[in-house]
Design a protein around this motif. Structure first.
Motif, PDB file in Angstrom:
ATOM      1  N   ALA A  84      37.961  74.440 -24.998  1.00 50.95           N
ATOM      2  CA  ALA A  84      38.109  72.937 -25.066  1.00 50.95           C
ATOM      3  C   ALA A  84      38.651  72.509 -23.799  1.00 50.95           C
ATOM      4  O   ALA A  84      39.530  72.636 -23.339  1.00 50.95           O
ATOM      5  CB  ALA A  84      38.964  72.620 -26.288  1.00 50.95           C
ATOM      6  N   CYS A  85      37.913  71.823 -23.278  1.00 52.01           N
ATOM      7  CA  CYS A  85      37.811  71.047 -21.892  1.00 52.01           C
ATOM      8  C   CYS A  85      39.244  70.242 -21.925  1.00 52.01           C
ATOM      9  O   CYS A  85      39.413  69.373 -22.725  1.00 52.01           O
ATOM     10  CB  CYS A  85      36.693  70.281 -21.413  1.00 52.01           C
ATOM     11  SG  CYS A  85      36.771  69.606 -19.925  1.00 52.01           S
ATOM     12  N   ARG A  86      39.847  70.003 -20.932  1.00 51.47           N
ATOM     13  CA  ARG A  86      41.186  69.414 -20.789  1.00 51.47           C
ATOM     14  C   ARG A  86      40.891  68.094 -20.399  1.00 51.47           C
ATOM     15  O   ARG A  86      41.877  67.176 -20.197  1.00 51.47           O
ATOM     16  CB  ARG A  86      42.363  69.958 -19.689  1.00 51.47           C
ATOM     17  CG  ARG A  86      42.963  71.333 -20.255  1.00 51.47           C
ATOM     18  CD  ARG A  86      43.522  71.055 -21.553  1.00 51.47           C
ATOM     19  NE  ARG A  86      44.464  70.302 -21.655  1.00 51.47           N
ATOM     20  CZ  ARG A  86      45.780  70.228 -20.609  1.00 51.47           C
ATOM     21  NH1 ARG A  86      46.066  71.475 -20.273  1.00 51.47           N
ATOM     22  NH2 ARG A  86      46.665  69.349 -20.809  1.00 51.47           N
ATOM     23  N   HIS A  87      39.623  67.438 -20.332  1.00 50.25           N
ATOM     24  CA  HIS A  87      39.323  66.192 -19.971  1.00 50.25           C
ATOM     25  C   HIS A  87      39.012  65.457 -21.298  1.00 50.25           C
ATOM     26  O   HIS A  87      40.304  64.961 -21.838  1.00 50.25           O
ATOM     27  CB  HIS A  87      37.820  66.081 -19.280  1.00 50.25           C
ATOM     28  CG  HIS A  87      37.350  64.623 -18.989  1.00 50.25           C
ATOM     29  ND1 HIS A  87      36.130  64.363 -19.082  1.00 50.25           N
ATOM     30  CD2 HIS A  87      38.116  63.779 -18.856  1.00 50.25           C
ATOM     31  CE1 HIS A  87      35.954  62.876 -18.992  1.00 50.25           C
ATOM     32  NE2 HIS A  87      36.985  62.476 -18.471  1.00 50.25           N
ATOM     33  N   ARG A  88      37.892  65.690 -22.183  1.00 53.08           N
ATOM     34  CA  ARG A  88      38.012  65.213 -23.366  1.00 53.08           C
ATOM     35  C   ARG A  88      37.576  66.230 -24.553  1.00 53.08           C
ATOM     36  O   ARG A  88      37.165  65.567 -25.504  1.00 53.08           O
ATOM     37  CB  ARG A  88      36.930  63.918 -23.299  1.00 53.08           C
ATOM     38  CG  ARG A  88      37.415  62.511 -22.716  1.00 53.08           C
ATOM     39  CD  ARG A  88      36.296  61.383 -22.148  1.00 53.08           C
ATOM     40  NE  ARG A  88      35.684  61.242 -23.167  1.00 53.08           N
ATOM     41  CZ  ARG A  88      34.126  60.860 -23.143  1.00 53.08           C
ATOM     42  NH1 ARG A  88      33.732  60.344 -21.902  1.00 53.08           N
ATOM     43  NH2 ARG A  88      33.510  60.412 -23.981  1.00 53.08           N
ATOM     44  N   GLY A  89      37.794  67.065 -24.173  1.00 50.20           N
ATOM     45  CA  GLY A  89      37.862  68.233 -25.244  1.00 50.20           C
ATOM     46  C   GLY A  89      36.658  68.915 -25.529  1.00 50.20           C
ATOM     47  O   GLY A  89      36.233  69.921 -26.328  1.00 50.20           O
ATOM     48  N   VAL A 104      32.546  75.945 -15.908  1.00 51.61           N
ATOM     49  CA  VAL A 104      32.102  74.795 -16.081  1.00 51.61           C
ATOM     50  C   VAL A 104      31.836  73.789 -16.896  1.00 51.61           C
ATOM     51  O   VAL A 104      30.926  74.071 -17.840  1.00 51.61           O
ATOM     52  CB  VAL A 104      31.076  74.539 -14.890  1.00 51.61           C
ATOM     53  CG1 VAL A 104      30.659  73.073 -14.548  1.00 51.61           C
ATOM     54  CG2 VAL A 104      31.068  75.215 -13.620  1.00 51.61           C
ATOM     55  N   CYS A 105      32.672  72.617 -17.179  1.00 50.92           N
ATOM     56  CA  CYS A 105      32.549  71.813 -18.544  1.00 50.92           C
ATOM     57  C   CYS A 105      30.856  71.252 -18.391  1.00 50.92           C
ATOM     58  O   CYS A 105      30.760  70.662 -17.561  1.00 50.92           O
ATOM     59  CB  CYS A 105      33.470  70.679 -18.857  1.00 50.92           C
ATOM     60  SG  CYS A 105      33.130  70.109 -20.470  1.00 50.92           S
ATOM     61  N   PRO A 106      30.122  71.388 -19.583  1.00 47.88           N
ATOM     62  CA  PRO A 106      28.930  70.835 -19.409  1.00 47.88           C
ATOM     63  C   PRO A 106      28.945  69.232 -19.348  1.00 47.88           C
ATOM     64  O   PRO A 106      27.913  68.688 -19.074  1.00 47.88           O
ATOM     65  CB  PRO A 106      28.027  71.363 -20.563  1.00 47.88           C
ATOM     66  CG  PRO A 106      29.077  71.927 -21.865  1.00 47.88           C
ATOM     67  CD  PRO A 106      30.318  72.182 -20.856  1.00 47.88           C
ATOM     68  N   TYR A 107      29.908  68.601 -20.015  1.00 54.45           N
ATOM     69  CA  TYR A 107      30.024  67.056 -20.112  1.00 54.45           C
ATOM     70  C   TYR A 107      30.154  66.419 -18.910  1.00 54.45           C
ATOM     71  O   TYR A 107      29.102  65.633 -18.635  1.00 54.45           O
ATOM     72  CB  TYR A 107      31.122  66.823 -21.005  1.00 54.45           C
ATOM     73  CG  TYR A 107      31.053  65.570 -21.968  1.00 54.45           C
ATOM     74  CD1 TYR A 107      29.958  64.533 -21.653  1.00 54.45           C
ATOM     75  CD2 TYR A 107      31.963  65.261 -22.916  1.00 54.45           C
ATOM     76  CE1 TYR A 107      29.972  63.405 -22.303  1.00 54.45           C
ATOM     77  CE2 TYR A 107      31.881  64.259 -23.589  1.00 54.45           C
ATOM     78  CZ  TYR A 107      31.067  63.320 -23.459  1.00 54.45           C
ATOM     79  OH  TYR A 107      30.722  61.977 -24.180  1.00 54.45           O
ATOM     80  N   HIS A 108      31.292  66.688 -18.107  1.00 50.51           N
ATOM     81  CA  HIS A 108      31.549  65.966 -17.036  1.00 50.51           C
ATOM     82  C   HIS A 108      31.476  67.050 -15.721  1.00 50.51           C
ATOM     83  O   HIS A 108      32.257  66.589 -14.725  1.00 50.51           O
ATOM     84  CB  HIS A 108      32.329  64.628 -17.049  1.00 50.51           C
ATOM     85  CG  HIS A 108      32.272  64.072 -18.186  1.00 50.51           C
ATOM     86  ND1 HIS A 108      33.069  64.527 -19.394  1.00 50.51           N
ATOM     87  CD2 HIS A 108      31.549  62.877 -18.405  1.00 50.51           C
ATOM     88  CE1 HIS A 108      32.777  63.624 -20.231  1.00 50.51           C
ATOM     89  NE2 HIS A 108      31.811  62.600 -19.729  1.00 50.51           N
ATOM     90  N   GLN A 109      31.404  68.073 -15.902  1.00 49.57           N
ATOM     91  CA  GLN A 109      31.440  69.280 -14.872  1.00 49.57           C
ATOM     92  C   GLN A 109      32.840  69.358 -14.551  1.00 49.57           C
ATOM     93  O   GLN A 109      33.099  69.774 -13.297  1.00 49.57           O
ATOM     94  CB  GLN A 109      30.507  68.793 -13.860  1.00 49.57           C
ATOM     95  CG  GLN A 109      28.927  69.158 -14.024  1.00 49.57           C
ATOM     96  CD  GLN A 109      28.581  68.004 -14.902  1.00 49.57           C
ATOM     97  OE1 GLN A 109      28.644  66.759 -14.730  1.00 49.57           O
ATOM     98  NE2 GLN A 109      27.852  68.254 -16.271  1.00 49.57           N
ATOM     99  N   TRP A 110      33.941  69.183 -15.006  1.00 47.82           N
ATOM    100  CA  TRP A 110      35.199  69.645 -14.643  1.00 47.82           C
ATOM    101  C   TRP A 110      35.132  71.230 -14.498  1.00 47.82           C
ATOM    102  O   TRP A 110      34.349  71.804 -15.361  1.00 47.82           O
ATOM    103  CB  TRP A 110      36.384  69.401 -15.694  1.00 47.82           C
ATOM    104  CG  TRP A 110      36.904  67.752 -15.501  1.00 47.82           C
ATOM    105  CD1 TRP A 110      36.006  66.710 -15.188  1.00 47.82           C
ATOM    106  CD2 TRP A 110      38.240  67.635 -16.150  1.00 47.82           C
ATOM    107  NE1 TRP A 110      37.073  65.822 -15.343  1.00 47.82           N
ATOM    108  CE2 TRP A 110      38.217  66.186 -15.608  1.00 47.82           C
ATOM    109  CE3 TRP A 110      39.213  68.180 -16.391  1.00 47.82           C
ATOM    110  CZ2 TRP A 110      39.201  65.532 -15.947  1.00 47.82           C
ATOM    111  CZ3 TRP A 110      40.579  67.521 -16.924  1.00 47.82           C
ATOM    112  CH2 TRP A 110      40.409  66.218 -16.580  1.00 47.82           C
ATOM    113  N   THR A 111      35.590  71.704 -13.428  1.00 48.32           N
ATOM    114  CA  THR A 111      35.411  73.169 -13.087  1.00 48.32           C
ATOM    115  C   THR A 111      36.721  73.895 -12.973  1.00 48.32           C
ATOM    116  O   THR A 111      37.593  73.641 -12.196  1.00 48.32           O
ATOM    117  CB  THR A 111      34.480  73.225 -11.789  1.00 48.32           C
ATOM    118  OG1 THR A 111      33.511  72.415 -11.754  1.00 48.32           O
ATOM    119  CG2 THR A 111      34.225  74.579 -11.342  1.00 48.32           C
TER     120      THR A 111
HETATM  121  S1  FES Z   1      34.726  66.928 -21.692  1.00 45.44           S
HETATM  122 FE1  FES Z   1      34.844  68.429 -20.059  1.00 45.44          FE
HETATM  123  S2  FES Z   1      34.305  67.535 -18.113  1.00 45.44           S
HETATM  124 FE2  FES Z   1      34.568  65.816 -19.486  1.00 45.44          FE
END
Ligand code: FES
Ligand SMILES: [Fe+2]
Length: 413
Positions: A84-89, A104-111
């Motif tokens: 689960a991404c630490r941005h918005r999950g 790489v998170c597919p949502y907003h590309q946090w890497t």
């Molecule tokens: S939720 Fe993963 S980059 Fe935004």
């Protein structure tokens, strides 16, 4: 009375030697307590380290509500993270298996780096501290080529599992194997019914014609009272003399067991003919003929068969109060060639048939238990010692944890 107190009361009033009351197999609240008390707190077998051959190789798995990502990092360590991404999950990896240079998170590309550090997050402002937003780790251990994870913050000590299991696995060099075939089935039954079915061969003669060609129905082989049988003792002696740990061992709390059991007559593998399914031995270190099958179980997720020519692992995961996923993997030597050294059909036929037969048995079992007329029934003391051992483990484990004011509150690491 809340559901935990109700469960505890039922466990304390349980009739010894009998199956559990209906609610343990069907009630959604009881199922949730099973998840909270066992599945979210204990060591769980996930897969094999040969499935993650190089840095960046990953696998994903869903355990109850938790999506988990298991990855080999640049230093070749196997690590696990909450997926689960630490941005918005968002879930970061959705494929069951794959390879990635970075996560790489597919949502907003946090890497993220393969060790979980956040490397890059676009336009998060001057005060943003990437070091505070690494992936949340999950406890992860590998032993003898097997990967275990633990979702709780305070994982129980893995050392006793390692101490017992490692010597049994070591000669078979399972890190030097590959998955020749895998399959996942879903059984419409509670996860405990999957285990109860696995822990006895009382049903084998009536249900498993393919398996019964090679696997003994003797209760000592499946259950927990093998010590008394001279044929088995002789088998252990012969295997141990050849350098293969074989004697029956079980953990003091009954959660895991290892033992090497003979197959019928001159059988060497779980094939229709009893002959080896792979011409290439599983390990070059184990060439002794007729070593039978090394059995290992570790509640609540895995039972295993390790033979001279191949190995198969079984992974149990709960999907719902009446739904259980069973994944079977067949391992052969990493250089064995399909079509030359083995055929998938010969390798897999017996267990594909057996798994399907067990699925139907478990589903019928669940149907009957769901009836308002169901009452717990007695286990056979001759044939179902293994089932009783599993149910005792479950009940003792649950009772201890449900009582345990001293057990730390479950938190995610
Ligand atoms: S939720 Fe993963 S980059 Fe935004
Ligand atoms: Fe079976």
């Amino acid at each position: 009375m809340n559901v935990r107190d109700e469960m505890l009361a039922k466990l304390q009033q349980r009739k010894p030697g009998y199956s559990l009351e209906q609610a343990f197999y069907s009630d959604p609240d009881y199922y949730q307590v099973d998840l909270d008390t066992i599945w979210y707190r204990d060591w769980l077998f996930m897969g094999h380290d040969c499935e993650l051959p190089k840095p960046g190789s990953y696998m994903t798995v869903q355990v109850g509500a938790y999506p988990v990502l298991i990855v080999r990092d640049a230093q070749k360590n196997v690590r696990a993270f909450h997926n689960a991404c630490r941005h918005r999950g968002s879930r970061i990896c959705s494929a069951e298996k794959g390879t990635a240079a970075k996560l790489v998170c597919p949502y907003h590309q946090w890497t993220y780096e393969l060790d979980g550090r956040l490397l890059f997050a676009r336009d998060m402002g001057a005060d943003f501290k990437p070091t505070e937003f690494g992936l949340k780790p999950v406890h992860c251990e590998t032993v003898g080529g097997y990967i275990f994870i633990n979702l709780s913050e305070y994982a129980p000590d893995f050392a006793p599992v390692r101490a017992m299991v490692e010597p049994y696995f070591a000669p078979h060099t399972l890190s030097e194997t590959k998955v020749a075939f895998e399959m996942t089935i879903v059984e419409k039954g509670n996860w405990k019914l999957t285990w109860e079915n696995n822990r006895e061969c009382y049903h084998c003669a009536g249900s498993h014609p393919e398996l019964c060609r090679t696997f003994p129905e003797a209760p000592g082989v499946t259950g927990v009272d093998a010590m008394d049988e001279p044929e088995i003792a002789e088998h252990w002696q012969r295997c141990e003399a050849a350098g293969l740990p074989s004697k029956f061992q079980i953990s003091p709390d009954g959660q895991f067991r290892a033992a090497r059991m003979p197959l019928l007559r001159d059988a060497v593998s779980f094939t229709m003919s009893g002959k080896a399914a792979s011409k290439r031995p599983l390990s070059p270190n184990v060439l002794t003929p007729q070593i039978g099958t090394m059995l290992l179980f570790h509640y609540p997720t895995t039972w295993n068969h390790i033979l001279g020519d191949h190995a198969s692992s079984f992974r149990v995961l709960p999907l719902g109060p009446n739904l259980t996923q069973v994944t079977t993997k067949w391992l052969v030597h990493k250089d064995a060639v399909e079509g030359v050294d083995y055929s998938i059909d010969e390798l897999t036929k017996v267990w594909i048939a057996t798994n399907d037969q067990d699925r139907r048995i478990i589903e019928e079992n669940q149907f009957g238990i769901n009836s308002p007329a169901y009452v717990p029934g007695p286990y056979s003391p001759v044939h179902e010692g293994g089932v009783l051992q599993f149910v005792d483990w479950y009940c003792n484990f649950m009772e201890t944890r449900l009582k345990g004011a001293s057990v730390p509150h479950l938190k995610v690491a």
